[in-house]
Design a protein around this motif. Structure first.
Motif, PDB file in Angstrom:
ATOM      1  N   THR A 213       0.830  -1.210   0.000  1.00 21.09           N
ATOM      2  CA  THR A 213       0.000   0.000   0.000  1.00 21.09           C
ATOM      3  C   THR A 213       0.863   1.258   0.000  1.00 21.09           C
ATOM      4  O   THR A 213       0.505   2.276  -0.592  1.00 21.09           O
ATOM      5  N   ARG A 267     -12.760  -1.829   4.932  1.00 17.39           N
ATOM      6  CA  ARG A 267     -11.955  -0.610   5.075  1.00 17.39           C
ATOM      7  C   ARG A 267     -10.727  -0.631   4.147  1.00 17.39           C
ATOM      8  O   ARG A 267      -9.626  -0.282   4.536  1.00 17.39           O
ATOM      9  N   HIS A 268     -10.935  -1.086   2.929  1.00 20.54           N
ATOM     10  CA  HIS A 268      -9.912  -1.017   1.878  1.00 20.54           C
ATOM     11  C   HIS A 268      -8.649  -1.799   2.199  1.00 20.54           C
ATOM     12  O   HIS A 268      -7.589  -1.512   1.653  1.00 20.54           O
ATOM     13  N   ASP A 269      -8.750  -2.783   3.096  1.00 20.16           N
ATOM     14  CA  ASP A 269      -7.571  -3.565   3.460  1.00 20.16           C
ATOM     15  C   ASP A 269      -7.282  -4.592   2.361  1.00 20.16           C
ATOM     16  O   ASP A 269      -8.111  -5.473   2.103  1.00 20.16           O
TER      17      ASP A 269
ATOM     18  N   LEU B  92      -6.858   2.895   3.669  1.00 20.13           N
ATOM     19  CA  LEU B  92      -6.898   2.212   4.962  1.00 20.13           C
ATOM     20  C   LEU B  92      -7.136   3.236   6.068  1.00 20.13           C
ATOM     21  O   LEU B  92      -6.795   4.401   5.914  1.00 20.13           O
ATOM     22  N   PRO B  93      -7.698   2.797   7.210  1.00 22.45           N
ATOM     23  CA  PRO B  93      -7.797   3.720   8.342  1.00 22.45           C
ATOM     24  C   PRO B  93      -6.397   4.207   8.726  1.00 22.45           C
ATOM     25  O   PRO B  93      -5.427   3.453   8.617  1.00 22.45           O
ATOM     26  N   ARG B  96      -4.152   2.070  10.751  1.00 25.31           N
ATOM     27  CA  ARG B  96      -3.569   0.906  10.095  1.00 25.31           C
ATOM     28  C   ARG B  96      -2.290   1.294   9.341  1.00 25.31           C
ATOM     29  O   ARG B  96      -1.346   0.509   9.257  1.00 25.31           O
ATOM     30  N   GLU B 128      -9.340   6.659  13.019  1.00 23.14           N
ATOM     31  CA  GLU B 128     -10.247   5.765  12.293  1.00 23.14           C
ATOM     32  C   GLU B 128     -10.574   6.250  10.886  1.00 23.14           C
ATOM     33  O   GLU B 128     -11.214   5.548  10.108  1.00 23.14           O
ATOM     34  N   ARG B 129     -10.156   7.472  10.555  1.00 23.75           N
ATOM     35  CA  ARG B 129     -10.498   8.024   9.235  1.00 23.75           C
ATOM     36  C   ARG B 129      -9.723   7.323   8.113  1.00 23.75           C
ATOM     37  O   ARG B 129      -8.608   6.848   8.327  1.00 23.75           O
ATOM     38  N   GLY B 130     -10.315   7.280   6.919  1.00 25.08           N
ATOM     39  CA  GLY B 130      -9.621   6.709   5.767  1.00 25.08           C
ATOM     40  C   GLY B 130      -8.516   7.658   5.319  1.00 25.08           C
ATOM     41  O   GLY B 130      -8.737   8.860   5.211  1.00 25.08           O
TER      42      GLY B 130
END
Lengths: 328, 250
Positions: A213, A267-269, B92-93, B96, B128-130
């Motif tokens: 990513t 969540r786009h993971d 992703l958050p 992450r 937690e936001r993208g």
């Protein structure tokens, strides 16, 4: 929603859809016949359900699952939401293998077309693995795939060109359009082995896809064995796509669309999207096959035709959505 | 033992020496700034240090060991890298993204490390936001948090403050100084010479692939070097607010 709950919901939806697809078909059965089919699987209604429709539905699910998973892996590896299993030329390689086998008159040999398709797909996959080790940038890899795809397409056209028999030409065309009609349990079992191996490789590479990513250089310093994970993801996607092409011909758009239907929910993971993508791909293809079967057309619609009819407009929608997210 | 070093390291790209017999050593606890005009080889120097680009000559070492001989996991244990490339593929958050600096730990510990790092860059409430829903500056801070969440004894950051507002630039360099204070070694490339002079213990000046100065800011950015490396006429001046570069183009 957690990836686990999403997957559970998708499994449930797939089971309901598969049961519907087995229950309904061109030949309508009466209530008595359904009971008979369950009581005596070898009775004529039982044959229709368990020997004709069930393997066809399961084949659609398995092929759709393989394409959905391969699509999600390709999108993760290439960091591109518009990538799909065909983007690296693997599908075209499989198509070429099958076309060559049919033109050479090998259709009478059981498993020859499937074997040739898988071999063609894996040869193309091998070329991509070598290219992926040399070129780290996804853009270069995509361009390489475009070239490989075009070359395999040209060779397939050459097969058409040189083929003397109009029968063979028609068979190749029909095969290239993609279908799961007349599949038996043996066909399903045969396709499952390379798919399971491919899925295993993809699962191994999943953590690497997450790391990717942030781009190649950040991933290189992450401590994960990135070179091995890249090779595993390409090999896994090639095995899945190759086995799918071998089992059902060239079927587009499922691998492209399936990951997008579930990506937001995880969540786009790029790792957690894998299993739901496979399930969504299975649902899409079982649904597409059901649509092809029950539409009252003179000739049954080919699966690849149905997925392209629905998939191409969806692709345009996804592209528009992706473009919006890039502007933001 | 030095955290990292280059010895007569050269890198050739397309026949041109992008790095030319560079010598460098970074010790634990210090912040080393790499400065130089565009194309001087700053990014190549960092990449050579990390073994991301093959050397045409000389050696690169991390923790006293040859970079080329390290396994991927060993290298990651010795150095963490914030590349200049800030493209993030998936939304992703934010937590992450930061937790990707802690993949060597089980997930609860990684999440904890990510949240701590996000709080330090002032993004605790955005965890937690993208990440792709955010501004470029916020993304840059999230990536800095990932770097901070690592445990490597050497932090390598390529242009960590580009695109940040002045306050965030100062915060970023302050955080890297804190890491050095905690015993890590830090090497950063910077364009703003005033910022570099204030934030770094030592500056390495590159020009056309060669190290033309290496020392404390006042010494490394003395007028001759400013003239030779940057084509600037001026000097670093001490003011009550700290060092300031006063210069004009030649």
């Amino acid at each position: 929603m957690s990836a686990g709950r999403l997957s559970a919901l998708l499994v449930l939806a797939l089971l309901v859809l598969a049961a519907t697809a087995i229950a309904f078909g061109e030949a309508p059965l009466s209530g008595v016949q359904y009971v008979q089919a369950f009581r005596a699987p070898s009775s004529p209604p039982g044959e229709v359900l368990w020997a004709l429709r069930a393997p066809r539905v399961v084949a659609a699910a398995v092929v759709g699952g393989a394409l959905g998973l391969a699509g999600a892996v390709m999108q993760g590896l290439l960091r591109n939401p518009l990538a799909e299993p065909g983007v690296l030329g693997v599908s075209a390689g499989g198509g070429l293998g099958a076309a060559a086998a049919i033109a050479l008159g090998l259709a009478v040999v059981p498993g020859a077309i499937e074997g040739a398709a898988l071999a063609g797909a894996l040869l193309a996959g091998l070329a991509v693995i070598v290219a992926a080790a040399r070129f780290r940038e996804p853009e270069t890899l995509i361009l390489f795939g475009v070239a490989l795809s075009a070359f395999a397409g040209a060779l397939t056209a050459l097969v058409f060109n040189l083929s003397l028999s109009p029968m063979a030409t028609r068979d190749i065309l029909s095969w290239l359009m993609g279908s799961v009609a007349n599949r038996d349990w043996g066909d399903v079992a045969w396709a499952l082995a390379p798919m399971a191996l491919g899925a295993g490789l993809c699962a191994y590479a999943a953590r690497g896809l997450v790391m990717m990513t942030l781009g190649e250089e950040a991933a290189a310093l992450s401590g994960l064995p990135m070179a091995r994970m890249r090779a595993a993801s390409v090999a896994g996607a090639a095995l899945l796509t190759g086995a799918a092409v071998a089992a059902a011909g060239v079927i587009g758009f499922v691998g492209l669309v399936a990951p997008h239907l579930v990506r937001g929910a995880v969540r786009h993971d790029p790792a957690r999207v894998l299993l739901p993508s496979a399930l969504a791909g299975a649902i899409l293809l079982v649904a597409a096959d059901l649509v092809g079967r029950i539409l009252p057309t003179e000739v049954e619609l080919k699966l690849g035709v149905v997925t392209a009819l629905f998939g191409a407009p969806l692709f345009a929608l996804i592209a528009a959505r992706v473009a919006r997210s890039w502007r933001a | 033992m030095s955290a990292a070093g280059l010895e007569r390291a050269s890198v050739r790209l397309a026949g041109r020496a992008v790095l030319d017999q560079a010598n460098l050593s970074i010790e634990p606890g210090e912040v080393v700034g790499v400065v130089g005009p565009n194309g001087a080889g700053k990014t190549t120097l960092l990449r050579a240090l990390l073994g991301l680009v093959p050397l045409a000559g000389g050696t690169a070492s991390l923790g006293g060991r040859r970079v080329g001989l390290l396994k991927e996991a060993e290298r990651a244990a010795l150095a963490a890298y914030l590349p200049q490339e800030r493209r993030i593929a998936w939304s992703l958050p934010v937590w992450r993204i930061a937790a990707l600096g802690a993949v060597d730990r089980p997930s609860p510990a990684a999440r904890q490390a990510a949240l701590v790092a996000l709080a330090r860059v002032g993004m605790a409430d955005l965890a937690e936001r993208g990440v792709l829903e955010m501004s470029g500056g916020e993304r840059a801070r999230a990536l800095l948090a990932r770097l901070l969440a690592t445990r490597a004894p050497l932090l390598v950051a390529d242009e960590p403050v580009s695109g940040l507002d002045p306050d965030a630039q100062l915060l970023a360099l302050e955080l890297l100084r804190e890491e050095a204070g905690a015993g890590r070694a830090v090497i950063v490339t910077l364009h703003d010479l005033t910022l570099a002079a204030r934030a770094c213990d030592r500056l390495v000046v590159l020009r056309a692939g060669q190290v033309v100065a290496d020392g404390p800011p006042l010494e490394a950015l003395r007028p001759e070097i400013l003239r030779a490396a940057f084509s600037l006429d001026g000097s670093l001046q001490e003011t009550p607010a700290g060092l300031v570069l006063a210069a004009r183009r030649l």
